[in-house]
Design a protein around this motif. Structure first.
Motif, short mmCIF file in Angstrom:
data_model
loop_
_atom_site.label_atom_id
_atom_site.label_comp_id
_atom_site.label_asym_id
_atom_site.label_seq_id
_atom_site.Cartn_x
_atom_site.Cartn_y
_atom_site.Cartn_z
N GLY A 63 27.16 43.28 33.83
CA GLY A 63 27.74 42.00 34.22
C GLY A 63 27.99 41.95 35.71
O GLY A 63 28.15 42.99 36.35
N ILE A 64 28.00 40.76 36.28
CA ILE A 64 28.27 40.57 37.71
C ILE A 64 29.25 39.41 37.87
O ILE A 64 29.04 38.33 37.31
N VAL A 65 30.31 39.64 38.63
CA VAL A 65 31.32 38.61 38.85
C VAL A 65 31.58 38.48 40.34
O VAL A 65 31.89 39.46 41.02
N ASN A 66 31.44 37.26 40.85
CA ASN A 66 31.74 36.94 42.24
C ASN A 66 33.17 36.43 42.31
O ASN A 66 33.45 35.28 41.95
N LEU A 67 34.08 37.27 42.79
CA LEU A 67 35.49 36.90 42.88
C LEU A 67 35.74 36.25 44.25
O LEU A 67 36.46 36.78 45.09
N ARG A 68 35.15 35.10 44.44
CA ARG A 68 35.20 34.43 45.73
C ARG A 68 36.57 33.85 46.05
O ARG A 68 36.87 33.59 47.21
N SER A 69 37.38 33.65 45.02
CA SER A 69 38.79 33.30 45.22
C SER A 69 39.62 34.54 44.92
O SER A 69 39.81 34.90 43.77
N LEU A 70 40.07 35.20 45.99
CA LEU A 70 40.82 36.45 45.83
C LEU A 70 42.32 36.22 45.66
O LEU A 70 43.02 37.02 45.06
N LYS A 71 42.80 35.12 46.20
CA LYS A 71 44.20 34.73 46.01
C LYS A 71 44.28 33.21 46.13
O LYS A 71 44.05 32.70 47.22
N PRO A 72 44.55 32.51 45.03
CA PRO A 72 44.80 33.05 43.68
C PRO A 72 43.51 33.60 43.07
O PRO A 72 42.42 33.15 43.41
N ILE A 73 43.68 34.58 42.20
CA ILE A 73 42.53 35.21 41.55
C ILE A 73 42.53 34.85 40.07
O ILE A 73 43.56 34.42 39.52
N ASP A 74 41.40 34.99 39.44
CA ASP A 74 41.24 34.61 38.04
C ASP A 74 41.79 35.72 37.13
O ASP A 74 41.03 36.47 36.49
#
Length: 312
Positions: free
Chosen positions: A206-217
């Protein structure tokens, strides 16, 4: 693309004021377009943030430009006090963060910026992966009522992102049951390469782009722990305070125990060189990342093999 998008947004919204501390790399053509709404304060990042606070208090939305290392460190107290505490909509466009400062030494390397910026109450932190990702995210970031730190990556790549962006939500590129790679910003390029190598070895990745680090999902990350055997955090940042720390905080808060492999800088700045040479020397190419994960995965299952043999 960044300059054109910012120009169009600013033309449509007179609240936007573009500011720089004598770094016009991303915005060279805007002075003639914006006139008095383009302000260059010179090499004075602290004063730029202070002036931006005054403008924000009068209804403006200042978009500031400087090197990531200077915005996050030299101007830290001003960002904290003048943007964070009053919760003003000042946007910090941080240029050449992480490995993107390739040829610069430690004074110009922003590899602790996520840690610093996310520690400021009210501050949002974003890390677009490339030019298209930045273009998708920017309108929502500028529309936010909170201060924001944007880890600018405007490199053009062939990868096509999901067109919808929501603050606080991850971009799930692929799902996998063996290994899930968590990353953000520039390192998505190498993560995609690593994923292909791992799949060629028979792994479900799997690959996840955590482009919103704060707030995070947070809800997605908690749910993910039930769907994959190994999580890997990949970042051009110190291991302390970055994505690995964010994930650890979330899992501890929710009393979750799960294998997590951090691929980050451990208590050291990187050796300056051309970008590809930096990646190779520090072990952050897609191939090297895949090899580290495969090695860890083998070690992780070895104790069970030994225990089984001993039982026989």
């Amino acid at each position: 693309m960044y300059e054109e998008l910012l120009k169009n947004i600013a033309i449509d919204d007179e609240r936007i004021v573009v500011m720089t501390a004598e770094n016009r790399a991303l915005i060279r053509n805007l002075p003639s377009v914006l006139g008095k709404r383009f302000i260059d304060t010179g090499i004075t990042e602290q004063c730029m943030v202070g002036a931006a606070a005054g403008l924000a208090l009068r209804g403006r939305v200042p978009v500031l430009h400087a090197l990531a290392s200077f915005l996050s460190m030299r101007a830290f107290e001003f960002v904290r006090t003048d943007a964070g505490i009053p919760n003003l909509p000042i946007k910090l466009s941080a240029f050449i963060p992480g490995f993107l400062s390739d040829g610069n030494g430690p004074t110009h390397q922003a590899v602790e910026d996520v840690s610093l910026m996310r520690g400021i109450p009210n501050m949002q932190v974003f890390a677009p992966a490339n030019e298209q990702d930045l273009a998708i995210m920017l309108p929502e970031i500028l529309a936010s009522k909170h201060p924001a730190y944007i880890r600018i990556c405007h490199r053009p790549t062939s990868f096509q992102h999901q067109k919808h962006f929501e603050i606080g939500k991850a971009e799930v590129i692929a799902e996998g049951t063996d290994i899930t790679l968590l990353t953000y910003g520039f390192m998505l390029e190498q993560t995609l390469i690593a994923a292909e190598i791992l799949r060629a070895e028979g792994k479900s990745v799997g690959i996840v782009n955590l482009r919103s680090l704060k707030p995070i999902d947070e809800a997605y990350l908690v749910d993910l722990t039930q769907k994959t055997d190994l999580l890997v955090t990949i970042e051009d940042h110190f291991v302390t305070g970055g994505l690995y720390s964010i994930v650890a905080e979330i899992f501890l808060k929710n009393q979750i125990q799960v294998p997590v492999l951090p691929i980050a800088l451990f208590e050291k700045w990187f050796k300056p060189a051309r970008l590809q040479e930096v990646l190779e020397y520090e072990g952050f190419t897609g191939k090297q990342i895949a090899e580290r994960i495969l090695g860890y995965h083998t070690e992780a299952i070895q104790p069970h093999i030994v225990a089984s043999e001993f039982a026989e």
